[in-house]
Design an enzyme around this catalytic site. Structure first.
Site: not given
Length: 216
Positions: A60, A62, A73, A181
């Site tokens: 989702d 920031y 990102f 991740h």
């Protein structure tokens, strides 16, 4: 709330007929400030499905208003310091291809056919996963299913992304790149050294498609 324009290249997806009216009404009634804001909700889907060559799947936006821009990102130009996950992505990019990126704005990747898609497209400011139960995932499922109709490279960082995409990315001549991740909690457990960027470019060039200029 300002009107939210639907992403024309994807507007035929069933989500926009079946789920979007209720979700839009819920956003309109939201009392808390939410991100990334009406003009950026569908920023990732400005890229038409026929131009998608690579998918990088996020979770989702920031939760910081200075960071959220509707692309997984990515952060606006001039953002310093970078979010730690993005800094780790750039560290791996340098280790993989020798590319030293300075800007966290990944829009040039989008321009080359990289879909930077979050599975949830909004959240309350300061509250990660705050809209996780609102039904956004259905849109992400439909987008991935549409993209998977032709050979595509899927970059899936972390178990949630891998579990989410697995039922949708089946058949076809796809490249599926998986690793831990890039978050500070897990980057050292298999993200660093995974070489996702060179893997994608090798696959693209083997198919006669131009590589992604990750330095752009």
């Amino acid at each position: 709330m300002s009107a939210i324009s639907l992403p024309a290249p994807w507007a035929d997806l069933p989500f926009f007929q079946d789920q979007w009216p209720a979700l839009e009404a819920r956003l309109s009634a939201e009392q808390k400030p939410w991100l990334p804001g009406p003009s950026r909700v569908f920023a990732a889907l400005a890229l038409p499905p026929e131009r998608v060559r690579v998918v990088i799947l996020g979770q989702d936006p920031y939760p910081n208003a200075h960071h959220a821009m509707g692309l997984a990102f990515s952060v606006p130009p001039g953002t310093h310091p970078l979010p730690r996950s993005l800094a780790n992505i750039f560290r791996e990019l340098h280790d993989d291809l020798g590319v030293a990126r300075l800007s966290g704005d990944l829009t040039p990747w989008v321009d080359q056919g990289v879909l930077l898609l979050n599975t949830v497209l909004t959240l309350p400011e300061g509250e990660s996963f705050g809209h996780k139960s609102w039904g956004w995932q259905e849109l992400a499922r439909q987008v991935l299913a549409r993209v998977a109709e032709k050979p595509t490279a899927f970059v899936l960082w972390g178990k949630p992304a891998q579990a989410f995409a697995a039922p949708l990315v089946v058949g076809g001549d796809h490249l599926i790149v998986t690793s831990a991740h890039p978050s500070p909690l897990s980057a050292s457990r298999g993200f660093f050294g995974s070489r996702p960027f060179s893997q994608v470019n090798h696959w693209l060039t083997a198919r006669g498609s131009p590589p992604i200029d990750w330095a752009a």
